[in-house]
Design a protein around this motif. Structure first.
Motif, PDB file in Angstrom:
ATOM      1  N   UNK A  23       0.882  -1.167  -0.011  1.00 30.96           N
ATOM      2  CA  UNK A  23       0.083  -0.089   0.233  1.00 30.96           C
ATOM      3  C   UNK A  23       0.876   1.355   0.006  1.00 30.96           C
ATOM      4  N   UNK A  24       1.908   1.223   0.841  1.00 29.58           N
ATOM      5  CA  UNK A  24       2.752   2.385   0.956  1.00 29.58           C
ATOM      6  C   UNK A  24       3.528   2.657  -0.530  1.00 29.58           C
ATOM      7  N   UNK A  25       3.870   1.689  -1.211  1.00 33.39           N
ATOM      8  CA  UNK A  25       4.523   1.640  -2.531  1.00 33.39           C
ATOM      9  C   UNK A  25       3.585   2.441  -3.505  1.00 33.39           C
ATOM     10  N   UNK A  26       2.277   2.059  -3.489  1.00 33.29           N
ATOM     11  CA  UNK A  26       1.333   2.458  -4.236  1.00 33.29           C
ATOM     12  C   UNK A  26       1.150   3.876  -4.056  1.00 33.29           C
ATOM     13  N   UNK A  27       1.261   4.284  -2.754  1.00 32.63           N
ATOM     14  CA  UNK A  27       1.017   5.763  -2.399  1.00 32.63           C
ATOM     15  C   UNK A  27       2.319   6.518  -3.005  1.00 32.63           C
ATOM     16  N   UNK A  28       3.452   5.986  -2.846  1.00 32.69           N
ATOM     17  CA  UNK A  28       4.658   6.485  -3.188  1.00 32.69           C
ATOM     18  C   UNK A  28       4.382   6.968  -4.839  1.00 32.69           C
ATOM     19  N   UNK A  29       4.053   5.829  -5.396  1.00 32.07           N
ATOM     20  CA  UNK A  29       3.854   5.951  -7.074  1.00 32.07           C
ATOM     21  C   UNK A  29       2.877   6.921  -7.474  1.00 32.07           C
ATOM     22  N   UNK A  30       1.842   6.770  -6.612  1.00 36.99           N
ATOM     23  CA  UNK A  30       0.825   7.922  -6.879  1.00 36.99           C
ATOM     24  C   UNK A  30       1.191   9.337  -6.731  1.00 36.99           C
ATOM     25  N   UNK A  31       2.035   9.572  -5.579  1.00 36.62           N
ATOM     26  CA  UNK A  31       2.452  11.120  -5.441  1.00 36.62           C
ATOM     27  C   UNK A  31       3.539  11.278  -6.370  1.00 36.62           C
ATOM     28  N   UNK A  32       4.379  10.384  -6.508  1.00 40.47           N
ATOM     29  CA  UNK A  32       5.765  10.814  -7.098  1.00 40.47           C
ATOM     30  C   UNK A  32       5.598  10.673  -8.696  1.00 40.47           C
ATOM     31  N   UNK A  33       4.669   9.905  -9.178  1.00 37.05           N
ATOM     32  CA  UNK A  33       4.386   9.581 -10.673  1.00 37.05           C
ATOM     33  C   UNK A  33       3.159   9.930 -10.802  1.00 37.05           C
ATOM     34  N   UNK A  34       2.131   8.703 -11.412  1.00 40.36           N
ATOM     35  CA  UNK A  34       0.791   9.020 -11.500  1.00 40.36           C
ATOM     36  C   UNK A  34       0.143   7.601 -10.872  1.00 40.36           C
ATOM     37  N   UNK A  35      -1.333   7.737 -10.708  1.00 40.22           N
ATOM     38  CA  UNK A  35      -1.964   6.651 -10.204  1.00 40.22           C
ATOM     39  C   UNK A  35      -1.709   5.566 -11.100  1.00 40.22           C
ATOM     40  N   UNK A  36      -1.712   5.379 -12.363  1.00 39.18           N
ATOM     41  CA  UNK A  36      -1.947   4.369 -13.189  1.00 39.18           C
ATOM     42  C   UNK A  36      -0.485   3.613 -12.862  1.00 39.18           C
ATOM     43  N   UNK A  40       0.857  -0.664 -10.805  1.00 35.11           N
ATOM     44  CA  UNK A  40       1.837  -1.892 -11.322  1.00 35.11           C
ATOM     45  C   UNK A  40       2.492  -2.403 -10.049  1.00 35.11           C
ATOM     46  N   UNK A  41       2.291  -1.781  -8.794  1.00 38.30           N
ATOM     47  CA  UNK A  41       2.775  -2.500  -7.863  1.00 38.30           C
ATOM     48  C   UNK A  41       2.160  -3.428  -7.471  1.00 38.30           C
ATOM     49  N   UNK A  42       0.948  -3.850  -7.610  1.00 37.73           N
ATOM     50  CA  UNK A  42       0.090  -5.305  -7.290  1.00 37.73           C
ATOM     51  C   UNK A  42       0.862  -6.424  -7.973  1.00 37.73           C
ATOM     52  N   UNK A  43       1.019  -6.045  -9.310  1.00 39.21           N
ATOM     53  CA  UNK A  43       1.820  -7.192 -10.278  1.00 39.21           C
ATOM     54  C   UNK A  43       3.263  -7.703  -9.530  1.00 39.21           C
ATOM     55  N   UNK A  44       4.141  -6.429  -9.190  1.00 46.36           N
ATOM     56  CA  UNK A  44       5.142  -6.780  -8.574  1.00 46.36           C
ATOM     57  C   UNK A  44       5.066  -7.396  -7.386  1.00 46.36           C
ATOM     58  N   UNK A  45       4.066  -7.108  -6.648  1.00 48.66           N
ATOM     59  CA  UNK A  45       4.055  -7.736  -5.169  1.00 48.66           C
ATOM     60  C   UNK A  45       3.695  -9.237  -5.362  1.00 48.66           C
ATOM     61  N   UNK A  46       2.673  -9.481  -6.151  1.00 49.68           N
ATOM     62  CA  UNK A  46       2.209 -10.892  -6.327  1.00 49.68           C
ATOM     63  C   UNK A  46       3.218 -11.861  -7.061  1.00 49.68           C
ATOM     64  N   UNK A  47       3.902 -11.210  -8.187  1.00 49.33           N
ATOM     65  CA  UNK A  47       4.926 -11.959  -8.823  1.00 49.33           C
ATOM     66  C   UNK A  47       6.175 -12.108  -7.779  1.00 49.33           C
ATOM     67  N   UNK A  48       6.608 -11.505  -6.943  1.00 45.81           N
ATOM     68  CA  UNK A  48       7.567 -11.501  -6.170  1.00 45.81           C
ATOM     69  C   UNK A  48       7.220 -12.535  -5.155  1.00 45.81           C
ATOM     70  N   UNK A 153      -2.321   0.174   8.198  1.00 46.50           N
ATOM     71  CA  UNK A 153      -1.933   1.108   7.110  1.00 46.50           C
ATOM     72  C   UNK A 153      -2.698   2.473   7.288  1.00 46.50           C
ATOM     73  N   UNK A 154      -4.135   2.236   7.568  1.00 48.67           N
ATOM     74  CA  UNK A 154      -4.803   3.495   7.520  1.00 48.67           C
ATOM     75  C   UNK A 154      -4.300   4.292   8.476  1.00 48.67           C
ATOM     76  N   UNK A 155      -3.899   3.926   9.736  1.00 48.05           N
ATOM     77  CA  UNK A 155      -3.527   4.736  10.865  1.00 48.05           C
ATOM     78  C   UNK A 155      -2.292   5.380  10.470  1.00 48.05           C
TER      79      UNK A 155
END
Length: 793
Positions: A23-36, A40-48, A153-155
């Motif tokens: 979730x934190x990586x998804x937030x990092x990508x959303x802020x630093x790059x773009x939401x779409x 990609x983080x979901x794929x990276x996580x499950x493939x790992x 992670x919400x907190x």
């Protein structure tokens, strides 16, 4: 038993940290790059995770549960290391247009960010391989840990920036590895805990989150005199407030207006989507409000009672005040934005979020009331125009939503939708088509007599009236458009010559498109011919922002000047990720096949007796089935919980906790471990297809936090039965051929990568109800597979 407790604690905390890190990586990508790119983080996580199982299949010596302390240490190191490496060598998709070497940086992202999940996969797969008889306990620890991560992670994100949260997670896992690993790792863990805390407290420059220079916020701060005011961290978005000459928010302002605008303070959501809070101190400067296209409904008739949906910075509320409306209500979807403006900019904004305002999803707020309004004002302009990520569900602009809005209009009430013009036209055409479908289903036979639309240089406002527009109102529309130099896009009785006069376009496309959509005989033919998919959207497939037609790809590519980046913004990242994930998944799944051809490094032959490999499709089907149900449940609860982020958090936590409970019960009660359990799961899911709409309707009648609490009993039965089939399969493999357990974990993980992508694509084509049925089918096929396997025994 003490050893088992250590194993379960490592599995629990590594799973908790893994999901939170995702979730934190998804937030990092959303802020630093773009939401779409966050997707990609979901794929990276499950493939790992899947790769961890595949590696253990290739190297049996690594399966020992004695190694999980070491794996936990590696997980703790890999989380901050992966983030820091991507921060030091940033990838920027914009640069791909002229620097092809950016692809190499993208590859670096995949490798370093997959490593933490790879070690997480080693931990769980090794635990299953070493203690297959206790697979129910291990799977329960895995799911309950993930559930705890989804809540915690919400907190965490509400208190600090996402990059600082990564160092907190690393310290937690290091503490766990300290308790179970050897002396050397204990010492290294203590040292790294200190390093993590130092970085967390000091946050040196190399550890700070870096935004792409091509995002709106960094660009706005480059202007002379620009100044950052404050950054707010909320559970699902970072909100920044700032001053900059770039902030000049007056969408579609008339070319005939020459006076200065009032002072405005900019705000951005996750480094983009810039909008503004308009100051009200200078009353004379607020005269610009009467020269906006969004003033159209007020110009044709006074509006005593107004409802503004998603006021954002409050411009539409100020517009209603400018025209002396009596009762003005505002309903904002983003509760944190409303709170920030109310608390920190209340006086500056003129208290746009006063006692008449509320937070939540506008249509849900209306559904519980019998109140009617003279005007319901919807603005899609409260952010700088930008491409939308195509997979995002949006329940505010479906046929069912517009029907709800019309139900709450008075006899001569109007619905007004204002939005930016982003060529080629698609948003405005889909709004019009959805409006027409909603009006017809509400009993309005000829929508063409009820609609007016005007266009400026940068925006369009579409007005839909509950009763037909009369001559006085159409004359007022013409007068307002002529005075402000706006073009008529549509008006009952107008001719083509009345359009495209002030802001000329190469063709009179707006008039032709609007006239065709509002004409029942011409609508179907226009929709078929048009380059984009602008058909009305419904709640079962609420993908308002997805416009691409597969058969028109070549034509769209030519129209957009041969730029492939357009397809990325418009949602084609999903099929692209599906192809990519499918290729990588096949490679991971096939890796153990090479070991099965003979003796591997250990000299241990792989046992292929009795066809135990025939049970491996069972784990693939479970991966697909679980993800299909999970994605659909999240989607179904967006409406009753009024927020996509709330729905994701509530559904994930409930599913994971209930599945963990089911797995735990299957360990304690052997009768739950029968081969029939996947068939029961399939039956329960089919029942949910029938009764879930009624359950969500009941929950929608309650306000938070009660509505959140009601999600638990609504989803628990499904999650409970869905948590049992996986440990049942693991125990079956453990009894016959334990060597296949890690391979089964890899297969399940790979299919859990592909599952969400397939669910989204299937929902786009056939709706979420059919996605849920597909999940039931996957569990039923799993029942057939394990039944055949048992008979062979």
């Amino acid at each position: 038993m003490n050893e088992m407790r250590k194993i379960l604690s490592v599995v629990f905390f590594s799973s908790m940290a893994g999901l939170a890190f995702e979730v934190l990586l998804a937030r990092v990508f959303s802020i630093s790059l773009w939401y779409h790119f966050a997707f990609m983080i979901i794929s990276i996580a499950m493939l790992g995770l899947a790769a961890g199982g595949a590696v253990l299949s290739l190297f049996p010596r690594l399966r020992s549960v004695r190694n999980i302390g070491t794996y936990a240490f590696c997980l703790a190191v890999a989380m901050p290391a992966g983030y820091l490496l991507t921060s030091l060598f940033p990838f920027d998709p914009v640069r791909l247009a002229w620097e092809k070497t950016e692809v190499l940086r993208l590859g670096l992202y995949y490798m370093v960010l997959a490593l933490p999940f790879f070690f997480g996969g080693l931990i769980t797969a090794a635990a299953f391989a070493g203690e297959s008889r206790r697979s129910g306990l291990i799977y329960a620890a895995d799911l309950l840990g993930a559930g705890m991560g989804s809540v915690g992670i919400l907190l965490l994100t509400g208190m600090m920036s996402p990059e600082r949260g990564i160092f907190v997670l690393s310290a937690i896992v290091l503490a766990v590895s300290f308790t179970v690993a050897g002396t050397r790792i204990k010492a290294a863990s203590l040292l790294l805990i200190g390093a993590n805390l130092a970085i967390f407290i000091l946050q040196p420059a190399f550890a700070r989150l870096r935004l792409s220079p091509y995002k709106e916020l960094p660009a706005a701060l480059l202007y002379p005199g620009a100044k950052m005011l404050r950054t707010y961290f909320t559970p699902f978005a970072q909100i920044d407030t700032f001053r900059s000459p770039a902030v000049r928010f007056a969408p579609g302002l008339s070319l005939a207006y020459f006076s200065p605008l009032p002072e405005q303070i900019g705000f951005s959501i996750d480094g983009g989507n810039i909008s503004a809070i308009t100051g009200t101190k200078d009353r004379a400067a607020l005269e610009f409000l009467g020269s906006l296209p969004a003033a159209l409904p007020y110009e044709i008739r006074p509006r005593r009672k107004v409802l503004v949906l998603d006021p954002g910075g409050g411009l539409q509320v100020l517009l209603a005040r400018h025209y002396k409306s009596g009762v003005i209500r505002g309903i904002e979807t983003n509760p944190w934005l409303a709170e920030i403006i109310r608390n920190d900019f209340g006086t500056f904004s003129g208290d746009v979020y006063d006692g008449n305002s509320a937070t939540g999803l506008g249509r849900s707020w209306l559904a519980g009331r019998n109140e009617t309004f003279d005007l319901i004002d919807i603005s899609l302009q409260d952010a700088a125009p930008a491409g939308s990520f195509g997979i995002a569900e949006d329940y505010r602009y479906t046929v069912e939503a517009f029907r709800e809005y019309f139900r709450h209009l008075g006899k001569d009430g109007v619905l007004c939708v204002s939005l930016y013009i982003i060529p080629p036209p698609r948003n405005e055409l889909r709004i019009l088509a959805t409006l027409a479908a909603a009006m017809e289903s509400s009993g309005i036979r000829d929508p063409a007599r009820h609609v007016a639309a005007i266009r400026s240089w940068g925006s369009v406002s579409i007005l839909a009236k509950k009763s037909p527009l009369d001559e006085k109102e159409t004359a007022a529309v013409r007068g307002f458009a002529r005075r402000c130099m706006f073009d008529l896009a549509y008006l009952p009785g107008m001719t083509a010559g009345e359009s495209n006069r002030f802001v000329k376009m190469p063709t009179n496309g707006y008039f032709n498109a609007f006239a065709a959509i509002l004409s029942q005989p011409e609508r179907a033919g226009f929709m078929e011919r048009y380059i984009f998919d602008v058909d009305p959207v419904h709640d079962d497939a609420p993908f308002f922002h997805y416009f691409l037609k597969i058969r028109k790809i070549g034509e769209v590519y030519r129209v957009m000047g041969g730029k492939w980046q357009f397809f990325l913004e418009e949602g084609f990242i999903i099929p692209a990720l599906l192809v990519q994930a499918a290729i990588l998944s096949v490679l991971i799944i096939l890796l153990p096949v090479f070991a099965a051809r003979g003796k591997w490094r250990t000299g241990e032959p792989v046992n292929r007796r009795n066809g135990e490999a025939g049970l491996l499709p069972y784990f693939a089907l479970l991966g697909f089935g679980y993800m299909f149900v999970e994605i659909t449940m999240i989607q179904r609860f967006i409406l009753p919980l009024e927020n996509p982020s709330y729905a994701m958090a509530a559904v994930l936590a409930t599913l994971l906790f209930s599945s963990g409970t089911g797995s735990l019960m299957s360990h304690r009660h052997e009768k739950l471990g029968g081969r029939w359990i996947p068939a029961v799961t399939a039956t329960v899911i089919v029942l949910y297809c029938l009764f879930l709409p009624a359950a969500t309707s009941v929950i929608a009648q309650f306000r938070p936090p009660l509505s959140f609490l009601l999600v638990f009993p609504a989803i628990f039965p499904a999650g409970f039965v869905m948590g049992i089939p996986f440990p049942v399969g693991i125990r079956a493999l453990g009894e016959e051929n334990p060597q296949l357990i890690t391979w089964a974990w890899a297969i399940n993980g790979c299919c859990s990568v592909i599952g969400p992508l397939c669910a989204i694509l299937l929902a786009m084509a056939a709706g979420f109800r059919n996605v849920l049925l597909a999940g039931a089918l996957a569990y039923f096929l799993a029942f057939i597979d394990i039944s055949v396997f048992r008979k062979r025994k």
